[in-house]
Design a protein around this motif. Sequence first.
Motif, PDB file in Angstrom:
ATOM      1  N   MET A 137       0.765  -1.149   0.097  1.00  0.00           N
ATOM      2  CA  MET A 137       0.178  -0.002  -0.038  1.00  0.00           C
ATOM      3  C   MET A 137       0.870   1.285   0.025  1.00  0.00           C
ATOM      4  O   MET A 137       1.836   1.075   0.755  1.00  0.00           O
ATOM      5  N   LEU A 138       0.471   2.398  -0.718  1.00  0.00           N
ATOM      6  CA  LEU A 138       1.395   3.765  -0.929  1.00  0.00           C
ATOM      7  C   LEU A 138       0.054   4.692  -1.321  1.00  0.00           C
ATOM      8  O   LEU A 138      -0.846   4.313  -1.699  1.00  0.00           O
ATOM      9  N   THR A 139       0.850   5.775  -0.941  1.00  0.00           N
ATOM     10  CA  THR A 139       0.113   6.913  -1.189  1.00  0.00           C
ATOM     11  C   THR A 139       1.077   7.796  -2.292  1.00  0.00           C
ATOM     12  O   THR A 139       2.403   8.084  -2.203  1.00  0.00           O
ATOM     13  N   ASP A 140       0.490   7.739  -3.737  1.00  0.00           N
ATOM     14  CA  ASP A 140       1.332   8.422  -4.735  1.00  0.00           C
ATOM     15  C   ASP A 140       1.417   9.853  -4.481  1.00  0.00           C
ATOM     16  O   ASP A 140       0.915  10.609  -3.669  1.00  0.00           O
ATOM     17  N   ARG A 141       2.464  10.423  -5.357  1.00  0.00           N
ATOM     18  CA  ARG A 141       2.763  11.803  -5.493  1.00  0.00           C
ATOM     19  C   ARG A 141       1.550  12.918  -5.880  1.00  0.00           C
ATOM     20  O   ARG A 141       1.672  13.917  -5.619  1.00  0.00           O
ATOM     21  N   PHE A 142       0.508  12.095  -6.044  1.00  0.00           N
ATOM     22  CA  PHE A 142      -0.822  13.002  -6.492  1.00  0.00           C
ATOM     23  C   PHE A 142      -1.724  12.739  -5.126  1.00  0.00           C
ATOM     24  O   PHE A 142      -2.863  13.403  -5.397  1.00  0.00           O
ATOM     25  N   GLY A 143      -1.398  11.975  -4.322  1.00  0.00           N
ATOM     26  CA  GLY A 143      -2.359  11.862  -3.166  1.00  0.00           C
ATOM     27  C   GLY A 143      -3.027  10.722  -3.157  1.00  0.00           C
ATOM     28  O   GLY A 143      -4.347  10.646  -2.390  1.00  0.00           O
ATOM     29  N   VAL A 144      -3.153   9.811  -4.230  1.00  0.00           N
ATOM     30  CA  VAL A 144      -3.994   8.885  -4.162  1.00  0.00           C
ATOM     31  C   VAL A 144      -3.291   7.679  -3.868  1.00  0.00           C
ATOM     32  O   VAL A 144      -2.345   7.282  -3.881  1.00  0.00           O
ATOM     33  N   THR A 145      -4.207   6.910  -2.874  1.00  0.00           N
ATOM     34  CA  THR A 145      -3.590   5.765  -2.078  1.00  0.00           C
ATOM     35  C   THR A 145      -4.125   4.546  -2.636  1.00  0.00           C
ATOM     36  O   THR A 145      -5.322   4.123  -3.280  1.00  0.00           O
ATOM     37  N   TRP A 146      -3.144   3.519  -3.041  1.00  0.00           N
ATOM     38  CA  TRP A 146      -3.131   2.474  -3.726  1.00  0.00           C
ATOM     39  C   TRP A 146      -2.948   1.114  -2.928  1.00  0.00           C
ATOM     40  O   TRP A 146      -2.060   1.285  -2.148  1.00  0.00           O
ATOM     41  N   ILE A 147      -3.928   0.299  -3.268  1.00  0.00           N
ATOM     42  CA  ILE A 147      -3.313  -1.112  -3.017  1.00  0.00           C
ATOM     43  C   ILE A 147      -2.749  -1.929  -4.031  1.00  0.00           C
ATOM     44  O   ILE A 147      -3.665  -2.096  -5.143  1.00  0.00           O
ATOM     45  N   LEU A 148      -1.825  -2.747  -4.058  1.00  0.00           N
ATOM     46  CA  LEU A 148      -1.420  -3.438  -5.178  1.00  0.00           C
ATOM     47  C   LEU A 148      -1.350  -4.789  -4.488  1.00  0.00           C
ATOM     48  O   LEU A 148      -0.762  -5.011  -3.298  1.00  0.00           O
ATOM     49  N   ASP A 149      -1.800  -5.798  -5.148  1.00  0.00           N
ATOM     50  CA  ASP A 149      -1.760  -7.114  -4.757  1.00  0.00           C
ATOM     51  C   ASP A 149      -1.505  -8.274  -5.917  1.00  0.00           C
ATOM     52  O   ASP A 149      -1.930  -7.996  -7.120  1.00  0.00           O
ATOM     53  N   VAL A 150      -1.256  -9.149  -5.531  1.00  0.00           N
ATOM     54  CA  VAL A 150      -1.324 -10.292  -6.246  1.00  0.00           C
ATOM     55  C   VAL A 150      -2.559 -11.202  -6.123  1.00  0.00           C
ATOM     56  O   VAL A 150      -2.847 -11.572  -4.972  1.00  0.00           O
ATOM     57  N   ALA A 151      -3.146 -11.636  -7.346  1.00  0.00           N
ATOM     58  CA  ALA A 151      -4.625 -12.484  -7.006  1.00  0.00           C
ATOM     59  C   ALA A 151      -4.201 -13.694  -6.127  1.00  0.00           C
ATOM     60  O   ALA A 151      -3.181 -14.298  -6.708  1.00  0.00           O
TER      61      ALA A 151
END
Length: 157
Positions: A137-151
């Motif tokens: 999980m990260l918050t990108d430089r534009f302020g959007v928080t992302w969850i990245l995962d593998v199915a």
Amino acid sequence: MTITTTTHLNFRGTARAALQFYHSVFGGTLAVTRYSDVGMPAGAPGAQNVVFGQLESDSGFRVMAYDIPGASEGTTDAAHAGHTRRANGVTLTDQPFFLSARGDTIDEVQQYWAALAEGAAVIEPLAASAWSPGFGMLTDRFGVTWILDVAATRGGR
């Protein structure tokens, strides 16, 4: 009946830069329409901002974005994004949503992670978890928080 959902992100003068960044990460087709393209006088404040933006990739990634009319231009969206952190094994946040991107392999997700992590605040490093071979999980430089995962495979990790 078929329905498709697409996340629509709201920015304060940085929608074009955000869409271009996401395009560099995910590829695909980018469409951007400025307020001046739909009738706002070209010299008016905000005329060059995005009234409609969309990114769509062959892999299924889609996002839409625009610049909020009259919002404080030139401010960083990260300052308006809220705050998310991990503590004692749980996620604490005041944000109403996160953007989730799921891939089939750790190699695929690692590529997206590496690109999105540039200038980002990492909340949870990309690593195996109890529910996925890779989760971060990260918050990108534009302020959007992302969850990245593998199915996860059926029947567990």
